[in-house]
Design an enzyme around this catalytic site. Sequence first.
Site, PDB file in Angstrom:
ATOM      1  N   TYR A 175      -5.508  -4.397 -11.040  1.00  0.00           N
ATOM      2  CA  TYR A 175      -5.742  -2.969 -10.782  1.00  0.00           C
ATOM      3  C   TYR A 175      -6.221  -2.228 -12.037  1.00  0.00           C
ATOM      4  O   TYR A 175      -7.415  -2.064 -12.256  1.00  0.00           O
ATOM      5  CB  TYR A 175      -4.507  -2.279 -10.156  1.00  0.00           C
ATOM      6  CG  TYR A 175      -4.949  -1.035  -9.426  1.00  0.00           C
ATOM      7  CD1 TYR A 175      -5.178  -1.041  -8.049  1.00  0.00           C
ATOM      8  CD2 TYR A 175      -5.250   0.141 -10.133  1.00  0.00           C
ATOM      9  CE1 TYR A 175      -5.670   0.079  -7.415  1.00  0.00           C
ATOM     10  CE2 TYR A 175      -5.738   1.257  -9.497  1.00  0.00           C
ATOM     11  CZ  TYR A 175      -5.946   1.220  -8.145  1.00  0.00           C
ATOM     12  OH  TYR A 175      -6.450   2.329  -7.521  1.00  0.00           O
ATOM     13  N   VAL A 210       2.063   1.881   1.133  1.00  0.00           N
ATOM     14  CA  VAL A 210       1.304   1.015   2.033  1.00  0.00           C
ATOM     15  C   VAL A 210       0.295   1.865   2.786  1.00  0.00           C
ATOM     16  O   VAL A 210       0.677   2.768   3.536  1.00  0.00           O
ATOM     17  CB  VAL A 210       2.243   0.313   3.047  1.00  0.00           C
ATOM     18  CG1 VAL A 210       1.461  -0.677   3.888  1.00  0.00           C
ATOM     19  CG2 VAL A 210       3.390  -0.372   2.321  1.00  0.00           C
TER      20      VAL A 210
HETATM   21  P1  NAD Z   1      -6.586   5.375   3.077  1.00  0.00           P
HETATM   22  O1  NAD Z   1      -7.294   4.100   3.360  1.00  0.00           O
HETATM   23  O2  NAD Z   1      -5.288   5.623   3.751  1.00  0.00           O
HETATM   24  O3  NAD Z   1      -7.548   6.632   3.401  1.00  0.00           O
HETATM   25  C1  NAD Z   1      -8.870   6.667   2.980  1.00  0.00           C
HETATM   26  C2  NAD Z   1      -9.565   7.877   3.569  1.00  0.00           C
HETATM   27  O4  NAD Z   1     -10.932   7.878   3.123  1.00  0.00           O
HETATM   28  C3  NAD Z   1      -9.638   7.887   5.107  1.00  0.00           C
HETATM   29  O5  NAD Z   1      -9.483   9.224   5.549  1.00  0.00           O
HETATM   30  C4  NAD Z   1     -11.059   7.426   5.396  1.00  0.00           C
HETATM   31  O6  NAD Z   1     -11.587   7.870   6.641  1.00  0.00           O
HETATM   32  C5  NAD Z   1     -11.780   8.098   4.245  1.00  0.00           C
HETATM   33  N1  NAD Z   1     -13.099   7.533   3.951  1.00  0.00           N
HETATM   34  C6  NAD Z   1     -13.411   6.276   3.549  1.00  0.00           C
HETATM   35  N2  NAD Z   1     -14.751   6.174   3.355  1.00  0.00           N
HETATM   36  C7  NAD Z   1     -15.289   7.393   3.643  1.00  0.00           C
HETATM   37  C8  NAD Z   1     -16.596   7.927   3.632  1.00  0.00           C
HETATM   38  N3  NAD Z   1     -17.643   7.204   3.266  1.00  0.00           N
HETATM   39  N4  NAD Z   1     -16.760   9.207   4.016  1.00  0.00           N
HETATM   40  C9  NAD Z   1     -15.711   9.984   4.398  1.00  0.00           C
HETATM   41  N5  NAD Z   1     -14.444   9.533   4.395  1.00  0.00           N
HETATM   42  C10 NAD Z   1     -14.236   8.260   4.029  1.00  0.00           C
HETATM   43  O7  NAD Z   1      -6.444   5.453   1.490  1.00  0.00           O
HETATM   44  P2  NAD Z   1      -5.290   5.932   0.498  1.00  0.00           P
HETATM   45  O8  NAD Z   1      -4.513   4.739   0.084  1.00  0.00           O
HETATM   46  O9  NAD Z   1      -4.600   7.134   1.018  1.00  0.00           O
HETATM   47  O10 NAD Z   1      -6.170   6.314  -0.778  1.00  0.00           O
HETATM   48  C11 NAD Z   1      -6.569   7.623  -1.082  1.00  0.00           C
HETATM   49  C12 NAD Z   1      -6.664   7.762  -2.589  1.00  0.00           C
HETATM   50  O11 NAD Z   1      -5.363   7.575  -3.171  1.00  0.00           O
HETATM   51  C13 NAD Z   1      -7.575   6.711  -3.245  1.00  0.00           C
HETATM   52  O12 NAD Z   1      -8.259   7.302  -4.309  1.00  0.00           O
HETATM   53  C14 NAD Z   1      -6.582   5.698  -3.775  1.00  0.00           C
HETATM   54  O13 NAD Z   1      -7.080   4.944  -4.860  1.00  0.00           O
HETATM   55  C15 NAD Z   1      -5.455   6.615  -4.208  1.00  0.00           C
HETATM   56  N6  NAD Z   1      -4.156   5.969  -4.399  1.00  0.00           N
HETATM   57  C16 NAD Z   1      -3.647   5.093  -3.473  1.00  0.00           C
HETATM   58  C17 NAD Z   1      -2.415   4.469  -3.712  1.00  0.00           C
HETATM   59  C18 NAD Z   1      -1.808   3.530  -2.684  1.00  0.00           C
HETATM   60  O14 NAD Z   1      -0.833   2.856  -3.022  1.00  0.00           O
HETATM   61  N7  NAD Z   1      -2.327   3.488  -1.470  1.00  0.00           N
HETATM   62  C19 NAD Z   1      -1.705   4.758  -4.871  1.00  0.00           C
HETATM   63  C20 NAD Z   1      -2.229   5.691  -5.779  1.00  0.00           C
HETATM   64  C21 NAD Z   1      -3.455   6.274  -5.535  1.00  0.00           C
END
Ligand code: NAD
Length: 396
Positions: A235, A277
């Site tokens: 990561y 998750v």
């Molecule tokens: P997720 O997969 O639950 O949600 C992703 C969202 O992005 C969805 O609403 C999807 O429809 C949208 N999306 C994807 N491609 C798109 C596009 N081309 N146009 C419009 N919408 C689009 O993801 P998540 O885990 O909630 O991640 C969100 C952010 O949080 C990311 O930047 C991720 O790196 C960060 N993050 C995640 C974690 C984790 O453990 N999941 C931890 C820290 C930070």
Amino acid sequence: MIVKPRIRGFICTTAHPQGCAASVHEQIDYVQSQPKLDKPLKNVMVLGCSGGFGLASRINAAFSGGAATLGVSFEREASGNRTATAGFYNNIAFDEAARAAGLTAHTIDGDAFSDEIKAQVIATLKEHMGPLDLLVYSLASPVRAHPRTGELHRSAIKPVGEEVNIKSLNVDKGEVMMVDLEPATEEEIANTVAVMGGEDWQFWIDILREADLLAPGFRTVAYTYIGSELTWPIYWEATLGAAKLDLDRAAGEITQSLAQLPGGAGQANVVTLKAVVTQASSAIPVVPLYVSLLFKVMKEAGSHEEIIEHIYRLFASQLSHPETMNLDEAGRIRVDDWELADGIQDEVKRRWPLVTTENLDELGDLDGYKADFLKIFGFGFAGVDYEAEVDPTLGR
Ligand code: NAD
């Protein structure tokens, strides 16, 4: 049709409409059980609004901050014998609940990286909402068609530099094993930065500023993950980390570009969140094993947070109190402090070399991981009859 989970590797190809609605309502109920935000919000846009952290942010902005919200996501409606995606159902449930509560809510489905969707957002804000006081950038996407060059960039989830041989988990089989991860090429690193880095965030701010759609004192946040040294090889020190570092660059440049905002300077911050998750995180090798151990340790310590609780803490303790935010040396807002607390990390690191397929249940929380994974797709909610026929189109 009767909708059951159909899992292929790290995705579930079905989603339950009533289950997704239950998930949205459960999160709204949580937020409503907490004190309202000290600083109400007026107009908030969430990019990536349909699931994970983006959905939780939108729910907080609306139901705790009283905001009118515009959400953008990339989801698929039902067709033939396929259900819609979970995010599609989540958006419908959110919009209905928000409007029932007297809150303005608009949702746009399409590619947020494209100029068309940006133009549609501008038109919607002008017609229905007005200038934004907060923009949450929460996209997680494997691809980006670049709007200026037309090039299709695909992100890679790979180490940088050396090949890595590391412990991981096959979630389906509940098997702990070693995996070899090939290092990324320079081109793969650059492509990952093009997809998940800060350029698109900057494009959004530029176009909104030019359209006079940023309110005085406008704030914007983009979400990142740093996590434990245990996951750094895949990561923070890998392709994804390179892309996330680019968000730090973008935050600085955006803040500078907001200095001259009429009526009050604006501010951009990267926010470091905890591991949870989601669809995005399930796709990253090593992370499910780390998360299983982490959840067990945090639950034992009483510091485990669900996605909605974590984002409520961000809004209530940080975004509502800019003067006392927990910032690191790079200006990131840190709400991953509970995950990274010494006591928690020491215990996860103690368990890491010991964990095997046989003792995973004892040292980790694979059941919790699997339950959270199914909940993303609307499965496992009390009060939902999973044997009942449902209309996957919801009559639309
Ligand atoms: P997720 O997969 O639950 O949600 C992703 C969202 O992005 C969805 O609403 C999807 O429809 C949208 N999306 C994807 N491609 C798109 C596009 N081309 N146009 C419009 N919408 C689009 O993801 P998540 O885990 O909630 O991640 C969100 C952010 O949080 C990311 O930047 C991720 O790196 C960060 N993050 C995640 C974690 C984790 O453990 N999941 C931890 C820290 C930070």
